[in-house]
Design a protein around this motif. Structure first.
Motif, PDB file in Angstrom:
ATOM      1  N   ASP A 150      13.721  11.577  -2.412  1.00 12.29           N
ATOM      2  CA  ASP A 150      13.362  10.575  -3.417  1.00 12.29           C
ATOM      3  C   ASP A 150      11.889  10.721  -3.788  1.00 12.29           C
ATOM      4  OD1 ASP A 150      13.150   8.458  -5.103  1.00 12.29           O
ATOM      5  OD2 ASP A 150      13.847   6.934  -3.692  1.00 12.29           O
ATOM      6  N   PRO A 151      11.560  11.677  -4.661  1.00 19.34           N
ATOM      7  CA  PRO A 151      10.150  11.875  -5.025  1.00 19.34           C
ATOM      8  C   PRO A 151       9.541  10.678  -5.744  1.00 19.34           C
ATOM      9  CG  PRO A 151      11.601  13.221  -6.400  1.00 19.34           C
ATOM     10  CD  PRO A 151      12.439  12.666  -5.306  1.00 19.34           C
ATOM     11  N   ASP A 152      10.365   9.892  -6.452  1.00 16.93           N
ATOM     12  CA  ASP A 152       9.825   8.708  -7.121  1.00 16.93           C
ATOM     13  C   ASP A 152       9.311   7.699  -6.101  1.00 16.93           C
ATOM     14  OD1 ASP A 152      10.429   8.833 -10.202  1.00 16.93           O
ATOM     15  OD2 ASP A 152      12.196   9.645  -9.213  1.00 16.93           O
ATOM     16  N   ALA A 153       9.979   7.612  -4.955  1.00 14.21           N
ATOM     17  CA  ALA A 153       9.532   6.695  -3.908  1.00 14.21           C
ATOM     18  C   ALA A 153       8.169   7.122  -3.372  1.00 14.21           C
ATOM     19  CB  ALA A 153      10.555   6.645  -2.780  1.00 14.21           C
ATOM     20  N   LEU A 154       7.921   8.431  -3.326  1.00 17.57           N
ATOM     21  CA  LEU A 154       6.619   8.916  -2.866  1.00 17.57           C
ATOM     22  C   LEU A 154       5.518   8.444  -3.807  1.00 17.57           C
ATOM     23  CD1 LEU A 154       4.806  10.617  -1.045  1.00 17.57           C
ATOM     24  CD2 LEU A 154       5.405  12.613  -2.434  1.00 17.57           C
ATOM     25  N   LEU A 155       5.776   8.508  -5.118  1.00 13.26           N
ATOM     26  CA  LEU A 155       4.785   8.021  -6.078  1.00 13.26           C
ATOM     27  C   LEU A 155       4.505   6.535  -5.857  1.00 13.26           C
ATOM     28  CD1 LEU A 155       5.946   9.788  -9.372  1.00 13.26           C
ATOM     29  CD2 LEU A 155       3.871  10.268  -8.064  1.00 13.26           C
ATOM     30  N   ASP A 156       5.553   5.770  -5.614  1.00 15.19           N
ATOM     31  CA  ASP A 156       5.373   4.336  -5.366  1.00 15.19           C
ATOM     32  C   ASP A 156       4.560   4.106  -4.093  1.00 15.19           C
ATOM     33  OD1 ASP A 156       6.860   3.766  -7.612  1.00 15.19           O
ATOM     34  OD2 ASP A 156       8.744   3.529  -6.518  1.00 15.19           O
ATOM     35  N   GLU A 157       4.823   4.922  -3.077  1.00 14.94           N
ATOM     36  CA  GLU A 157       4.102   4.779  -1.808  1.00 14.94           C
ATOM     37  C   GLU A 157       2.618   5.099  -1.980  1.00 14.94           C
ATOM     38  OE1 GLU A 157       4.089   6.882   2.619  1.00 14.94           O
ATOM     39  OE2 GLU A 157       5.880   6.996   1.354  1.00 14.94           O
ATOM     40  N   VAL A 158       2.328   6.185  -2.702  1.00 12.62           N
ATOM     41  CA  VAL A 158       0.930   6.546  -2.942  1.00 12.62           C
ATOM     42  C   VAL A 158       0.238   5.465  -3.767  1.00 12.62           C
ATOM     43  CG1 VAL A 158      -0.599   8.220  -4.047  1.00 12.62           C
ATOM     44  CG2 VAL A 158       1.384   9.018  -2.758  1.00 12.62           C
ATOM     45  N   ALA A 159       0.939   4.943  -4.775  1.00 14.38           N
ATOM     46  CA  ALA A 159       0.361   3.889  -5.613  1.00 14.38           C
ATOM     47  C   ALA A 159       0.006   2.660  -4.784  1.00 14.38           C
ATOM     48  CB  ALA A 159       1.333   3.515  -6.729  1.00 14.38           C
ATOM     49  N   GLU A 160       0.878   2.305  -3.857  1.00 14.39           N
ATOM     50  CA  GLU A 160       0.605   1.142  -3.012  1.00 14.39           C
ATOM     51  C   GLU A 160      -0.629   1.376  -2.150  1.00 14.39           C
ATOM     52  OE1 GLU A 160       0.699  -2.540  -1.606  1.00 14.39           O
ATOM     53  OE2 GLU A 160       1.942  -1.735  -3.234  1.00 14.39           O
ATOM     54  N   GLY A 161      -0.771   2.595  -1.631  1.00 17.50           N
ATOM     55  CA  GLY A 161      -1.962   2.918  -0.847  1.00 17.50           C
ATOM     56  C   GLY A 161      -3.233   2.832  -1.682  1.00 17.50           C
ATOM     57  N   LEU A 162      -3.160   3.290  -2.929  1.00 12.32           N
ATOM     58  CA  LEU A 162      -4.331   3.219  -3.812  1.00 12.32           C
ATOM     59  C   LEU A 162      -4.682   1.768  -4.139  1.00 12.32           C
ATOM     60  CD1 LEU A 162      -3.543   6.163  -6.272  1.00 12.32           C
ATOM     61  CD2 LEU A 162      -5.199   6.139  -4.399  1.00 12.32           C
ATOM     62  N   ARG A 163      -3.681   0.941  -4.316  1.00  9.47           N
ATOM     63  CA  ARG A 163      -3.953  -0.479  -4.595  1.00  9.47           C
ATOM     64  C   ARG A 163      -4.647  -1.142  -3.406  1.00  9.47           C
ATOM     65  NH1 ARG A 163       1.478  -0.116  -6.605  1.00  9.47           N
ATOM     66  NH2 ARG A 163       1.479   0.070  -8.883  1.00  9.47           N
ATOM     67  N   ARG A 164      -4.269  -0.747  -2.210  1.00  9.86           N
ATOM     68  CA  ARG A 164      -4.950  -1.294  -1.028  1.00  9.86           C
ATOM     69  C   ARG A 164      -6.407  -0.851  -1.000  1.00  9.86           C
ATOM     70  NH1 ARG A 164       0.101  -0.119   1.549  1.00  9.86           N
ATOM     71  NH2 ARG A 164      -0.719   1.876   2.313  1.00  9.86           N
ATOM     72  N   GLN A 165      -6.645   0.419  -1.362  1.00 10.20           N
ATOM     73  CA  GLN A 165      -8.027   0.899  -1.431  1.00 10.20           C
ATOM     74  C   GLN A 165      -8.827   0.108  -2.463  1.00 10.20           C
ATOM     75  OE1 GLN A 165      -8.848   5.154  -1.602  1.00 10.20           O
ATOM     76  NE2 GLN A 165      -6.749   5.588  -0.924  1.00 10.20           N
ATOM     77  N   ILE A 166      -8.201  -0.163  -3.595  1.00  7.88           N
ATOM     78  CA  ILE A 166      -8.882  -0.915  -4.653  1.00  7.88           C
ATOM     79  C   ILE A 166      -9.254  -2.311  -4.161  1.00  7.88           C
ATOM     80  CG2 ILE A 166      -8.509  -2.040  -6.890  1.00  7.88           C
ATOM     81  CD1 ILE A 166      -6.905   0.467  -7.704  1.00  7.88           C
ATOM     82  N   ALA A 167      -8.333  -2.965  -3.477  1.00  9.20           N
ATOM     83  CA  ALA A 167      -8.614  -4.311  -2.965  1.00  9.20           C
ATOM     84  C   ALA A 167      -9.778  -4.284  -1.980  1.00  9.20           C
ATOM     85  CB  ALA A 167      -7.362  -4.883  -2.298  1.00  9.20           C
ATOM     86  N   THR A 168      -9.811  -3.270  -1.116  1.00 10.98           N
ATOM     87  CA  THR A 168     -10.902  -3.156  -0.143  1.00 10.98           C
ATOM     88  C   THR A 168     -12.238  -2.928  -0.839  1.00 10.98           C
ATOM     89  OG1 THR A 168      -9.396  -2.259   1.529  1.00 10.98           O
ATOM     90  CG2 THR A 168     -11.744  -1.846   1.839  1.00 10.98           C
ATOM     91  N   LYS A 169     -12.246  -2.053  -1.835  1.00  8.56           N
ATOM     92  CA  LYS A 169     -13.492  -1.750  -2.541  1.00  8.56           C
ATOM     93  C   LYS A 169     -13.953  -2.938  -3.383  1.00  8.56           C
ATOM     94  CE  LYS A 169     -12.636   3.227  -2.657  1.00  8.56           C
ATOM     95  NZ  LYS A 169     -13.819   3.639  -1.858  1.00  8.56           N
ATOM     96  N   GLU A 170     -13.025  -3.670  -3.967  1.00  6.35           N
ATOM     97  CA  GLU A 170     -13.401  -4.863  -4.727  1.00  6.35           C
ATOM     98  C   GLU A 170     -14.063  -5.897  -3.819  1.00  6.35           C
ATOM     99  OE1 GLU A 170     -10.147  -4.925  -8.394  1.00  6.35           O
ATOM    100  OE2 GLU A 170      -9.667  -5.899  -6.486  1.00  6.35           O
ATOM    101  N   ALA A 171     -13.529  -6.031  -2.609  1.00  4.25           N
ATOM    102  CA  ALA A 171     -14.126  -6.969  -1.655  1.00  4.25           C
ATOM    103  C   ALA A 171     -15.527  -6.513  -1.254  1.00  4.25           C
ATOM    104  CB  ALA A 171     -13.232  -7.088  -0.422  1.00  4.25           C
ATOM    105  N   GLU A 172     -15.698  -5.204  -1.056  1.00  3.09           N
ATOM    106  CA  GLU A 172     -17.018  -4.681  -0.693  1.00  3.09           C
ATOM    107  C   GLU A 172     -18.015  -4.890  -1.827  1.00  3.09           C
ATOM    108  OE1 GLU A 172     -19.174  -0.506   0.745  1.00  3.09           O
ATOM    109  OE2 GLU A 172     -17.019  -0.558   0.304  1.00  3.09           O
ATOM    110  N   LEU A 173     -17.580  -4.653  -3.060  1.00  2.00           N
ATOM    111  CA  LEU A 173     -18.467  -4.842  -4.208  1.00  2.00           C
ATOM    112  C   LEU A 173     -18.860  -6.308  -4.345  1.00  2.00           C
ATOM    113  CD1 LEU A 173     -19.875  -3.664  -6.697  1.00  2.00           C
ATOM    114  CD2 LEU A 173     -17.752  -4.065  -7.980  1.00  2.00           C
TER     115      LEU A 173
END
Length: 274
Positions: free
Chosen positions: A245-268
């Motif tokens: 299920d390669p589409d699921a991999l894209l969803d998984e990577v996207a979720e990881g990136l969103r977590r990174q964004i939330a962390t960086k927004e908090a740091e900023l």
């Protein structure tokens, strides 16, 4: 024994039988090559779809992370006034808005075979239709295999007919890349309405048959190299991580990136006091 006596044609009969066996070998090799061609093209389409969807779904998230990294670096530099921090801030900002090279101006519009479906649509004022998913549905895959077996240019040797089939198969590939089963059914009807035989078979001439076998073997080597290049590519490596299920991999990577964004927004927010 004279030529007119019974049995004088034995060697000719044996030769005819040998040629027929050779013709059968050529037909088997052609069928095997077409199956290999279909497998390679199917994988190429998945790699291309994954690449496009990766850019479409994840590109904005990566851009957001780059922007946040630049703003964080700038906030740190503003607070410390340290020359090294200021240098890092400049580099981070430059990474957000790089000056595009000429080759990048048509990024996503061109592939190894010319304009991509999106690029062609833009050039012809048609609506752009990105692939809905990496791997087309089962019905589209079944229709694609049926049609490719019938219209593939490697089934014929006449240059004009090969060119016509190449153009038709390109349309088939584009419909399959979009997972458009309805369009594939329409193409099957168009092919059948054209009254074109599904494929010519070589004449039973030994020299031509041997030449055909050599061509088929060389073609298979080229396809094997192409398949290896696809598998060894960065996208191919990612696809191997999620073959089911390669589409699921894209969803998984996207979720990881969103977590990174939330962390960086908090740091900023912490750095700027917001």
């Amino acid at each position: 024994m004279s030529n007119g006596e019974p049995g004088s044609g034995g060697s000719g009969a044996d030769g005819g039988a040998g040629t027929e066996r050779l013709a059968q070998a050529v037909r088997a090799a052609e069928d095997a090559l077409i199956e290999f061609e279909i497998a390679v093209e199917t994988y190429r389409i998945e790699v291309e779809n994954f690449s496009r969807l990766h850019e479409q779904r994840l590109g904005p998230l990566y851009a957001t992370i780059e922007e946040l990294d630049a703003r964080i670096a700038e906030a740190i530099a503003a607070r410390t006034q340290d020359p090294e921090d200021q240098r890092r801030a400049r580099e981070a900002r430059e990474a957000v808005t790089p000056i595009p090279r000429v080759s990048e101006l048509f990024s996503g519009w061109l592939d190894g075979e010319g304009f991509t479906p999106e690029g062609y649509a833009m050039m012809t004022d048609q609506s752009v239709q990105p692939p809905p998913r990496v791997r087309p549905g089962e019905e589209a895959r079944k229709l694609y295999r049926e049609l490719a077996r019938r219209c593939h240019p490697d089934l014929v040797t006449d240059p004009t007919e090969r060119e016509r089939r190449d153009a038709f198969l390109s349309r088939v590939n584009q419909a399959y890349a979009r997972g458009d089963a309805e369009e594939l059914r329409t193409l099957i009807e168009e092919w059948e309405a054209g009254g074109t035989p599904d494929g010519e078979r070589p004449l039973p001439d030994a020299d031509r048959l041997y030449a055909r076998l050599e061509w088929l073997a060389a073609r298979k080597e080229l396809l094997a190299d192409a398949a290896a290049a696809l598998e060894d590519s960065a996208v191919g490596s990612m696809l191997r991580m999620a073959e089911d299920d390669p589409d699921a991999l894209l969803d998984e990577v996207a979720e990881g990136l969103r977590r990174q964004i939330a962390t960086k927004e908090a740091e900023l927010a912490r750095l700027t006091g917001q």
